[in-house]
Scaffold this motif. Structure first.
Motif, PDB file in Angstrom:
ATOM      1  N   PHE A   1       0.813  -1.215   0.000  1.00 46.96           N
ATOM      2  CA  PHE A   1       0.000   0.000   0.000  1.00 46.96           C
ATOM      3  C   PHE A   1       0.844   1.261   0.000  1.00 46.96           C
ATOM      4  O   PHE A   1       0.369   2.328   0.371  1.00 46.96           O
TER       5      PHE A   1
ATOM      6  N   TRP B   1      -3.473  -2.682  -9.235  1.00 49.93           N
ATOM      7  CA  TRP B   1      -4.893  -2.751  -9.610  1.00 49.93           C
ATOM      8  C   TRP B   1      -5.050  -2.599 -11.131  1.00 49.93           C
ATOM      9  O   TRP B   1      -5.824  -3.311 -11.767  1.00 49.93           O
TER      10      TRP B   1
ATOM     11  N   THR C   1      -0.412   0.274  -5.041  1.00 46.91           N
ATOM     12  CA  THR C   1      -1.747  -0.318  -5.157  1.00 46.91           C
ATOM     13  C   THR C   1      -2.355  -0.001  -6.513  1.00 46.91           C
ATOM     14  O   THR C   1      -2.926  -0.865  -7.182  1.00 46.91           O
ATOM     15  N   GLN C   2      -2.203   1.248  -6.939  1.00 47.12           N
ATOM     16  CA  GLN C   2      -2.824   1.652  -8.228  1.00 47.12           C
ATOM     17  C   GLN C   2      -2.208   0.897  -9.392  1.00 47.12           C
ATOM     18  O   GLN C   2      -2.920   0.469 -10.307  1.00 47.12           O
TER      19      GLN C   2
END
Lengths: 115, 115
Positions: free
Chosen positions: A16, A25, A21-22
């Motif tokens: 994180f 994802w 995270t982006q």
């Protein structure tokens, strides 16, 4: 006795951290993706920071890098099987967010109103 | 079309920001705790940063603050019911960590050896 602070922190810092995270994802939803495409999909990240983050995630075993020796050369990134094991964790967080993030907003409104 | 980068990021920033996870984890295991005790249990955090983080977590509805008008005054902090809903998420992360963090270490060793 100092209590062992927190076993969650190491994985939180791994997964994180800013942009990690982006990027994960985005790779989860787009599969194997070129650097320039990743930039387009995560526009707020600068090329320099994206390159740094991808190198770090490659080192952490979360991102695989494929180099195509073409003219011009082509580089693609994708989630590794290890990174895929994080998807259930991500969905747990999205569920929590859907259920509870509104409560956080209301708490903030109450706190600010009481200032 | 820019893909919606990531629904995980807002909750990750809320919960996994620097020190937030450690403070929540410590409150989860110690219940209602005084500021000075929190400092002792999370020695790496400075008083100033701890105070800032507690204010932010209070605003976010994750920490409850109880002021005792005694001489000297006493202030205690504890998890809110909203924060308690995060404990299953924390345990999911600890489980992932127990299972997979070793793979991250080995990936790092391989990456560094190949440099």
């Amino acid at each position: 006795m100092t209590f062992d602070p927190c076993p969650v922190t190491p994985v939180a810092e791994l997964v994180f951290g800013k942009w990690t995270t982006q990027v994960l994802w985005t790779l989860a939803h787009h599969g194997r993706t070129r650097f320039t495409e990743l930039q387009r999909l995560v526009p707020a990240i600068t090329p320099k920071v994206l390159a740094q983050r991808l190198r770090q995630m490659e080192r952490d075993g979360l991102v695989g890098r494929t180099y195509h020796a073409e003219m011009p050369p082509r580089v693609e990134y994708e989630m590794t099987p290890l990174a895929r094991t994080l998807l259930p964790v991500f969905h747990t967080l999205v569920d929590w967010s859907d259920t509870h993030l509104g409560e956080v907003e209301r708490a903030r409104e109450r706190y600010d109103a009481a200032l």
